[in-house]
Design a protein around this motif. Structure first.
Motif, PDB file in Angstrom:
ATOM      1  N   MET A   1       0.838  -1.203   0.000  1.00  0.00           N
ATOM      2  CA  MET A   1       0.000   0.000   0.000  1.00  0.00           C
ATOM      3  C   MET A   1       0.870   1.250   0.000  1.00  0.00           C
ATOM      4  O   MET A   1       1.897   1.264   0.672  1.00  0.00           O
ATOM      5  CB  MET A   1      -0.911   0.001   1.228  1.00  0.00           C
ATOM      6  CG  MET A   1      -2.275   0.592   0.941  1.00  0.00           C
ATOM      7  SD  MET A   1      -3.448   0.298   2.283  1.00  0.00           S
ATOM      8  CE  MET A   1      -2.851   1.389   3.525  1.00  0.00           C
ATOM      9  N   ALA A   2       0.452   2.265  -0.741  1.00  0.00           N
ATOM     10  CA  ALA A   2       1.259   3.493  -0.830  1.00  0.00           C
ATOM     11  C   ALA A   2       1.369   4.167   0.536  1.00  0.00           C
ATOM     12  O   ALA A   2       0.400   4.236   1.285  1.00  0.00           O
ATOM     13  CB  ALA A   2       0.623   4.445  -1.831  1.00  0.00           C
ATOM     14  N   LYS A   3       2.556   4.676   0.837  1.00  0.00           N
ATOM     15  CA  LYS A   3       2.752   5.389   2.106  1.00  0.00           C
ATOM     16  C   LYS A   3       2.360   6.851   1.936  1.00  0.00           C
ATOM     17  O   LYS A   3       2.419   7.400   0.840  1.00  0.00           O
ATOM     18  CB  LYS A   3       4.203   5.269   2.544  1.00  0.00           C
ATOM     19  CG  LYS A   3       4.506   3.855   2.986  1.00  0.00           C
ATOM     20  CD  LYS A   3       5.791   3.763   3.765  1.00  0.00           C
ATOM     21  CE  LYS A   3       5.881   2.380   4.385  1.00  0.00           C
ATOM     22  NZ  LYS A   3       7.231   1.997   4.705  1.00  0.00           N
ATOM     23  N   ASN A   4       1.973   7.458   3.063  1.00  0.00           N
ATOM     24  CA  ASN A   4       1.495   8.846   3.052  1.00  0.00           C
ATOM     25  C   ASN A   4       2.546   9.765   3.645  1.00  0.00           C
ATOM     26  O   ASN A   4       3.029   9.518   4.751  1.00  0.00           O
ATOM     27  CB  ASN A   4       0.205   8.951   3.870  1.00  0.00           C
ATOM     28  CG  ASN A   4      -0.832   7.949   3.405  1.00  0.00           C
ATOM     29  OD1 ASN A   4      -1.009   7.750   2.202  1.00  0.00           O
ATOM     30  ND2 ASN A   4      -1.502   7.296   4.336  1.00  0.00           N
ATOM     31  N   VAL A   5       2.866  10.818   2.903  1.00  0.00           N
ATOM     32  CA  VAL A   5       3.936  11.710   3.337  1.00  0.00           C
ATOM     33  C   VAL A   5       3.449  13.159   3.360  1.00  0.00           C
ATOM     34  O   VAL A   5       2.678  13.576   2.493  1.00  0.00           O
ATOM     35  CB  VAL A   5       5.186  11.548   2.435  1.00  0.00           C
ATOM     36  CG1 VAL A   5       4.877  11.719   0.987  1.00  0.00           C
ATOM     37  CG2 VAL A   5       6.302  12.503   2.814  1.00  0.00           C
ATOM     38  N   LEU A   6       3.899  13.899   4.369  1.00  0.00           N
ATOM     39  CA  LEU A   6       3.699  15.355   4.405  1.00  0.00           C
ATOM     40  C   LEU A   6       5.051  16.024   4.209  1.00  0.00           C
ATOM     41  O   LEU A   6       6.014  15.692   4.920  1.00  0.00           O
ATOM     42  CB  LEU A   6       3.127  15.784   5.768  1.00  0.00           C
ATOM     43  CG  LEU A   6       3.220  17.299   6.084  1.00  0.00           C
ATOM     44  CD1 LEU A   6       2.393  18.137   5.110  1.00  0.00           C
ATOM     45  CD2 LEU A   6       2.781  17.578   7.528  1.00  0.00           C
ATOM     46  N   VAL A   7       5.113  16.930   3.238  1.00  0.00           N
ATOM     47  CA  VAL A   7       6.321  17.737   3.050  1.00  0.00           C
ATOM     48  C   VAL A   7       5.949  19.181   3.393  1.00  0.00           C
ATOM     49  O   VAL A   7       5.179  19.819   2.657  1.00  0.00           O
ATOM     50  CB  VAL A   7       6.852  17.667   1.602  1.00  0.00           C
ATOM     51  CG1 VAL A   7       8.198  18.400   1.507  1.00  0.00           C
ATOM     52  CG2 VAL A   7       6.993  16.222   1.131  1.00  0.00           C
ATOM     53  N   THR A   8       6.455  19.700   4.510  1.00  0.00           N
ATOM     54  CA  THR A   8       6.126  21.084   4.854  1.00  0.00           C
ATOM     55  C   THR A   8       6.936  22.020   3.954  1.00  0.00           C
ATOM     56  O   THR A   8       8.046  21.701   3.527  1.00  0.00           O
ATOM     57  CB  THR A   8       6.406  21.399   6.340  1.00  0.00           C
ATOM     58  OG1 THR A   8       7.808  21.377   6.580  1.00  0.00           O
ATOM     59  CG2 THR A   8       5.701  20.418   7.264  1.00  0.00           C
ATOM     60  N   GLY A   9       6.342  23.171   3.654  1.00  0.00           N
ATOM     61  CA  GLY A   9       7.017  24.139   2.793  1.00  0.00           C
ATOM     62  C   GLY A   9       7.367  23.560   1.442  1.00  0.00           C
ATOM     63  O   GLY A   9       8.510  23.648   0.978  1.00  0.00           O
ATOM     64  N   SER A  10       6.354  22.969   0.781  1.00  0.00           N
ATOM     65  CA  SER A  10       6.668  22.319  -0.502  1.00  0.00           C
ATOM     66  C   SER A  10       6.102  23.081  -1.698  1.00  0.00           C
ATOM     67  O   SER A  10       5.947  22.522  -2.789  1.00  0.00           O
ATOM     68  CB  SER A  10       6.203  20.859  -0.500  1.00  0.00           C
ATOM     69  OG  SER A  10       4.920  20.725   0.036  1.00  0.00           O
ATOM     70  N   SER A  11       5.825  24.375  -1.512  1.00  0.00           N
ATOM     71  CA  SER A  11       5.409  25.191  -2.664  1.00  0.00           C
ATOM     72  C   SER A  11       6.618  25.596  -3.510  1.00  0.00           C
ATOM     73  O   SER A  11       6.473  25.911  -4.690  1.00  0.00           O
ATOM     74  CB  SER A  11       4.673  26.444  -2.184  1.00  0.00           C
ATOM     75  OG  SER A  11       5.395  27.100  -1.161  1.00  0.00           O
TER      76      SER A  11
END
Ligand code: NAP
Length: 244
Positions: A1-11
């Motif tokens: 299953m695909a893992k879930n990631v948060l990248v802060t400041g990714s604009s």
């Protein structure tokens, strides 16, 4: 299953490159931004084009309540958070005596408190499954210190101690926590450096150039993968040989 990631400041910058690379590699990606909404939407479109789940969320990481709301949003959309890339950061260069106290608090609030806020909520969820990975973006200045960058360097030095301490506390729970501490990378953050200063700086870098955001994203991609399963509590500095 695909893992879930948060990248802060990714604009923009390193965060942008990291979010796109991880989407290409099949991760579901939460893109976080503060001011650059249009740029965040572009990153979102590109991530979605790789067939993964992706969302873009506005949240000032220095604001605990805004971060709490962002995590509620992510858990609603993705179900869990497996990987946190604590990347959002700001830099203001000037002599120590010239900083207004509000600038000190803004830099520490974003670069250090922001990482604390995000790690706090990410670890709450990761502890339920006893697995997870966190990468905290420090800087070579967090290792060496830097004139004209005292608050920035202070925040980045604290990120190193934060990383090592979290790794010691959460390793027993199967959660890996590392820090990437880049040298000079070609993003908006260094765009205002004068040509002469840049030339003088590059003379001290054996590889003779700034790093590219993708070179940092590649390292992050390795560190979050199972290939790095025995690496925790480490501070890795991709810096072109500037500091050896
Ligand atoms: P950048 O190009 O200036 O981008 C910074 C990112 O952080 C933007 O997406 C910005 O989003 C976001 N951000 C800033 N304040 C925020 C806040 N309060 N809440 C949420 N997001 C926020 O910087 P970069 O060069 O990619 O740097 C990324 C990280 O690497 C930083 O932690 C930096 O300290 C570190 N680093 C950079 C270098 C370098 O030479 N570039 C070297 C060492 C370490 P918005 O535009 O939407 O506000």
């Amino acid at each position: 299953m695909a893992k879930n990631v948060l990248v802060t400041g990714s604009s923009r910058g390193i965060g942008r490159e990291t979010a796109i690379l991880l989407a290409k590699e099949g991760y579901n990606v939460a893109i976080n931004y503060n001011k650059s909404e249009d740029k965040a939407k572009e990153v979102l479109e590109e991530c979605l084009s790789y067939g993964v789940k992706a969302i873009a969320i506005k949240a000032d990481v220095s604001d605990f309540k805004a971060v709490e709301k962002m995590f509620v949003n992510i858990i609603e959309e993705f179900g869990s958070i497996d990987i946190l890339i604590n990347n959002a950061g700001i830099a203001v260069a000037k002599q120590f005596q010239d900083y207004d106290p509000s600038e000190w608090h803004e830099i520490i609030g974003t670069n250090l408190n922001g990482m604390y806020h995000c790690a706090y909520f990410a670890l709450k969820d990761m502890m339920k499954r006893h697995e997870g990975v966190i990468i905290n973006l420090s800087s070579i200045f967090g290792i060496t210190g830097a004139a004209m960058e005292v608050p920035y360097s202070t925040s980045k030095g604290a990120v190193i101690a934060f990383t090592k301490s979290l790794a010691r506390e959460f390793g027993y729970s199967g959660i890996r926590i590392n820090s990437v501490a880049p040298g000079g990378i070609d993003t908006d953050m260094v765009a205002n450096v004068k040509d002469d200063d840049l030339d003088a700086f590059l003379e001290e870098v054996p590889l003779g150039r700034l790093g590219k955001p993708i070179e940092i994203a590649n390292l992050i991609s390795f560190l979050v993968s199972d290939k790095a399963s025995y690496i925790t509590g480490q501070i890795i500095s991709p810096n072109g040989g500037w500091l050896i």
